[in-house]
Motif scaffolding. Structure first.
Motif, PDB file in Angstrom:
ATOM      1  N   GLY A  44       0.966  -1.687  -0.332  1.00 35.60           N
ATOM      2  CA  GLY A  44       0.292  -0.512   0.065  1.00 35.60           C
ATOM      3  C   GLY A  44       0.670   1.533   0.193  1.00 35.60           C
ATOM      4  N   TYR A  45      -0.111   2.426  -0.593  1.00 35.16           N
ATOM      5  CA  TYR A  45       1.012   3.027  -0.393  1.00 35.16           C
ATOM      6  C   TYR A  45       1.385   4.303   0.837  1.00 35.16           C
ATOM      7  CZ  TYR A  45      -1.189   3.331  -4.818  1.00 35.16           C
ATOM      8  OH  TYR A  45      -1.757   3.055  -6.470  1.00 35.16           O
ATOM      9  N   LEU A  46       0.247   4.256   1.640  1.00 38.96           N
ATOM     10  CA  LEU A  46       0.818   5.280   3.458  1.00 38.96           C
ATOM     11  C   LEU A  46       1.838   4.311   3.216  1.00 38.96           C
ATOM     12  CD1 LEU A  46       0.627   7.281   5.670  1.00 38.96           C
ATOM     13  CD2 LEU A  46      -0.904   5.240   6.684  1.00 38.96           C
ATOM     14  N   ALA A  47       2.094   2.469   4.189  1.00 38.96           N
ATOM     15  CA  ALA A  47       3.144   1.857   4.036  1.00 38.96           C
ATOM     16  C   ALA A  47       4.695   1.291   3.682  1.00 38.96           C
ATOM     17  CB  ALA A  47       2.851   0.281   4.519  1.00 38.96           C
ATOM     18  N   GLY A  48       4.055   1.684   1.940  1.00 41.48           N
ATOM     19  CA  GLY A  48       5.507   2.082   1.148  1.00 41.48           C
ATOM     20  C   GLY A  48       6.477   3.343   1.890  1.00 41.48           C
ATOM     21  N   THR A  83      11.675   6.812  -4.778  1.00 37.79           N
ATOM     22  CA  THR A  83      10.800   6.019  -4.336  1.00 37.79           C
ATOM     23  C   THR A  83      10.038   6.507  -3.303  1.00 37.79           C
ATOM     24  OG1 THR A  83      13.049   5.626  -2.919  1.00 37.79           O
ATOM     25  CG2 THR A  83      12.458   3.944  -4.723  1.00 37.79           C
ATOM     26  N   ALA A  84      10.783   7.417  -2.359  1.00 37.08           N
ATOM     27  CA  ALA A  84       9.384   7.748  -0.849  1.00 37.08           C
ATOM     28  C   ALA A  84       8.491   9.245  -2.044  1.00 37.08           C
ATOM     29  CB  ALA A  84      10.199   8.571  -0.715  1.00 37.08           C
ATOM     30  N   GLY A  85       8.941   9.600  -3.299  1.00 32.98           N
ATOM     31  CA  GLY A  85       8.105  10.594  -3.543  1.00 32.98           C
ATOM     32  C   GLY A  85       7.272   9.809  -4.749  1.00 32.98           C
ATOM     33  N   THR A  86       7.229   9.093  -5.069  1.00 36.22           N
ATOM     34  CA  THR A  86       6.335   7.996  -5.489  1.00 36.22           C
ATOM     35  C   THR A  86       4.736   7.611  -4.876  1.00 36.22           C
ATOM     36  OG1 THR A  86       8.257   6.867  -7.281  1.00 36.22           O
ATOM     37  CG2 THR A  86       6.315   6.440  -6.478  1.00 36.22           C
ATOM     38  N   THR A  87       5.789   6.772  -3.497  1.00 36.92           N
ATOM     39  CA  THR A  87       4.239   6.397  -2.935  1.00 36.92           C
ATOM     40  C   THR A  87       3.924   8.179  -2.126  1.00 36.92           C
ATOM     41  OG1 THR A  87       6.349   5.890  -1.042  1.00 36.92           O
ATOM     42  CG2 THR A  87       5.567   4.609  -1.890  1.00 36.92           C
ATOM     43  N   MET A  88       4.573   8.753  -1.896  1.00 35.93           N
ATOM     44  CA  MET A  88       3.909   9.788  -1.081  1.00 35.93           C
ATOM     45  C   MET A  88       3.501  10.372  -1.941  1.00 35.93           C
ATOM     46  SD  MET A  88       6.223  11.420   1.734  1.00 35.93           S
ATOM     47  CE  MET A  88       7.856  11.740   0.232  1.00 35.93           C
ATOM     48  N   ALA A  89       3.262  10.813  -3.553  1.00 41.23           N
ATOM     49  CA  ALA A  89       2.473  11.545  -3.857  1.00 41.23           C
ATOM     50  C   ALA A  89       1.083  10.341  -4.732  1.00 41.23           C
ATOM     51  CB  ALA A  89       3.021  11.566  -5.648  1.00 41.23           C
ATOM     52  N   ASP A  90       1.508   8.962  -4.424  1.00 41.97           N
ATOM     53  CA  ASP A  90      -0.037   8.570  -4.562  1.00 41.97           C
ATOM     54  C   ASP A  90      -0.688   7.997  -3.871  1.00 41.97           C
ATOM     55  OD1 ASP A  90       1.428   7.703  -7.186  1.00 41.97           O
ATOM     56  OD2 ASP A  90       2.478   5.596  -6.805  1.00 41.97           O
ATOM     57  N   TYR A  91       0.064   8.223  -2.493  1.00 40.16           N
ATOM     58  CA  TYR A  91      -1.034   8.082  -1.362  1.00 40.16           C
ATOM     59  C   TYR A  91      -1.931   9.254  -1.119  1.00 40.16           C
ATOM     60  CZ  TYR A  91      -2.533   8.209   4.027  1.00 40.16           C
ATOM     61  OH  TYR A  91      -2.853   8.465   4.439  1.00 40.16           O
ATOM     62  N   ALA A  92      -0.907  10.758  -1.041  1.00 39.13           N
ATOM     63  CA  ALA A  92      -1.652  11.842  -1.351  1.00 39.13           C
ATOM     64  C   ALA A  92      -3.223  12.222  -2.621  1.00 39.13           C
ATOM     65  CB  ALA A  92      -1.011  13.196  -1.884  1.00 39.13           C
ATOM     66  N   ASP A  93      -1.980  11.663  -3.702  1.00 38.74           N
ATOM     67  CA  ASP A  93      -3.810  12.182  -4.537  1.00 38.74           C
ATOM     68  C   ASP A  93      -4.818  10.574  -4.769  1.00 38.74           C
ATOM     69  OD1 ASP A  93      -1.631  13.280  -6.118  1.00 38.74           O
ATOM     70  OD2 ASP A  93      -0.525  12.008  -7.257  1.00 38.74           O
ATOM     71  N   ARG A  94      -3.933   9.306  -4.595  1.00 38.57           N
ATOM     72  CA  ARG A  94      -5.249   8.487  -4.481  1.00 38.57           C
ATOM     73  C   ARG A  94      -5.999   7.861  -3.169  1.00 38.57           C
ATOM     74  NH1 ARG A  94      -0.646   4.626  -8.512  1.00 38.57           N
ATOM     75  NH2 ARG A  94      -0.661   6.592 -10.281  1.00 38.57           N
ATOM     76  N   SER A  95      -5.379   7.762  -1.827  1.00 35.05           N
ATOM     77  CA  SER A  95      -5.903   7.500  -1.348  1.00 35.05           C
ATOM     78  C   SER A  95      -6.393   8.905  -0.758  1.00 35.05           C
ATOM     79  CB  SER A  95      -4.547   7.210  -0.291  1.00 35.05           C
ATOM     80  OG  SER A  95      -4.026   5.476  -1.166  1.00 35.05           O
ATOM     81  N   LEU A  96      -5.515   9.729  -0.307  1.00 34.97           N
ATOM     82  CA  LEU A  96      -6.568  10.698  -0.193  1.00 34.97           C
ATOM     83  C   LEU A  96      -7.498  11.265  -0.531  1.00 34.97           C
ATOM     84  CD1 LEU A  96      -4.107  12.374   2.110  1.00 34.97           C
ATOM     85  CD2 LEU A  96      -5.193  11.040   3.025  1.00 34.97           C
ATOM     86  N   GLY A  97      -7.165  11.550  -2.129  1.00 32.92           N
ATOM     87  CA  GLY A  97      -8.376  11.845  -3.530  1.00 32.92           C
ATOM     88  C   GLY A  97      -8.670  13.844  -3.586  1.00 32.92           C
ATOM     89  N   ILE A  98      -6.802  13.711  -3.447  1.00 34.52           N
ATOM     90  CA  ILE A  98      -6.557  15.134  -3.951  1.00 34.52           C
ATOM     91  C   ILE A  98      -6.408  15.342  -5.378  1.00 34.52           C
ATOM     92  CG2 ILE A  98      -4.606  16.601  -3.373  1.00 34.52           C
ATOM     93  CD1 ILE A  98      -3.825  15.824  -0.861  1.00 34.52           C
ATOM     94  N   GLY A  99      -5.961  14.234  -5.979  1.00 32.47           N
ATOM     95  CA  GLY A  99      -6.525  13.905  -7.095  1.00 32.47           C
ATOM     96  C   GLY A  99      -4.778  14.631  -8.230  1.00 32.47           C
ATOM     97  N   TYR A 100      -5.014  14.603  -9.232  1.00 32.67           N
ATOM     98  CA  TYR A 100      -3.181  14.509 -10.119  1.00 32.67           C
ATOM     99  C   TYR A 100      -3.445  15.647  -9.860  1.00 32.67           C
ATOM    100  CZ  TYR A 100      -3.112   9.674 -10.714  1.00 32.67           C
ATOM    101  OH  TYR A 100      -3.505   7.849 -10.970  1.00 32.67           O
ATOM    102  N   LEU A 101      -4.255  16.603 -10.320  1.00 33.16           N
ATOM    103  CA  LEU A 101      -4.006  18.062 -10.674  1.00 33.16           C
ATOM    104  C   LEU A 101      -3.770  18.469  -9.191  1.00 33.16           C
ATOM    105  CD1 LEU A 101      -3.969  20.597 -11.848  1.00 33.16           C
ATOM    106  CD2 LEU A 101      -6.548  20.615 -12.475  1.00 33.16           C
ATOM    107  N   GLY A 102      -4.654  18.436  -7.963  1.00 30.26           N
ATOM    108  CA  GLY A 102      -4.756  18.983  -6.899  1.00 30.26           C
ATOM    109  C   GLY A 102      -3.273  18.846  -6.124  1.00 30.26           C
TER     110      GLY A 102
END
Length: 251
Positions: A44-48, A83-102
């Motif tokens: 998962g994105y958060l654990a990653g 690598t940390a940037g990848t999982t952090m961005a995916d967590y924010a964009d997808r899990s938190l629902g901010i979206g790619y543009l946001g």
């Protein structure tokens, strides 16, 4: 002898063609490596994110504690940040629902604020000045924000922007070509151009990484993420070993 402290060499590499080749490979590895842990291995994105943040913090501390430029240490820290940037961005964009543009807008703001604070505090954001802890702290903070921004921006261009992975790679590759032309043929600040190029190499690597490992029906090649990550890591180690590595010249 009074001026000796000013001669401390930068602890980051000189900006050469080899630097940019390794940087693009590292950002591509960041995408495939981050996706390996969060998606292929199902952490998962958060654990990653927590898995990668630990090594990143330790490597940044080692980089700051070092007395001079160490190529392997530097590039290991870059890879940890991407690598940390990848999982952090995916967590924010997808899990938190901010979206790619946001996510892209928030992270771009953080990058610009970091650079502005660095400039106001120390007077320069040139990599040639990265030799002491205050500048190094700003440097690695800015880099981590930019690596996270790159994932969100690459996903936005490929998915929401409808460009696909190859189209996104072409967009960011073209933007980098424009920056290279500005560097060669104009008097635009080389420091500004460096940071623009540094930021844009990350979404380029993100789109290339996604192209390598995403499923065929999503426009990718469906290659093994762990295998792609391993091949990229071997290539980076070979280039860091074979290409001349020197510290950036002192400003």
């Amino acid at each position: 002898m009074q001026d000796e402290p000013d001669r401390i060499e930068s602890k980051v590499p000189a900006v050469t063609l080899g630097f940019w080749v390794i940087k693009i490979l590292a950002t591509t590895l960041g995408e495939t490596g981050g996706d390996t842990v969060s998606m292929t291995w199902n952490f998962g994105y958060l654990a990653g994110t927590f898995i990668f943040l630990g090594p990143l913090i330790l490597l940044v501390a080692a980089q700051i504690a070092a007395k001079r430029f160490h190529p392997i240490l530097y590039w290991a820290t870059i890879i940890a940040s991407t690598t940390a940037g990848t999982t952090m961005a995916d967590y924010a964009d997808r899990s938190l629902g901010i979206g790619y543009l946001g996510g892209s807008l928030i992270l771009l703001t953080l990058v610009l604020l970091s650079l502005a604070a660095w400039k106001l505090t120390l007077g320069s954001v040139s990599v040639a000045t990265v030799s002491r802890p205050p500048a190094e702290a700003f440097y690695w903070l800015t880099i981590t924000f930019s690596q996270t921004l790159g994932t969100a921006l690459g996903d936005w261009a490929a998915d929401d922007g409808g460009l696909g992975y190859l189209g996104g790679a072409a967009l960011f590759g073209g933007a980098l070509a424009v920056i290279a032309a500005l560097y060669a043929f104009t008097r635009v600040s080389h420091v500004v151009l460096f940071w623009a190029a540094f930021i844009l190499t990350r979404p380029l690597g993100a789109t290339v990484g996604d192209f390598l490992d995403k499923p065929l029906d999503h426009g990718g090649l469906d290659l093994s993420r762990p295998l792609a990550t391993t091949v990229l890591a071997v290539a980076i180690v070979a280039l860091v070993t074979l290409l001349p590595q020197r510290a950036a010249a002192k400003a």
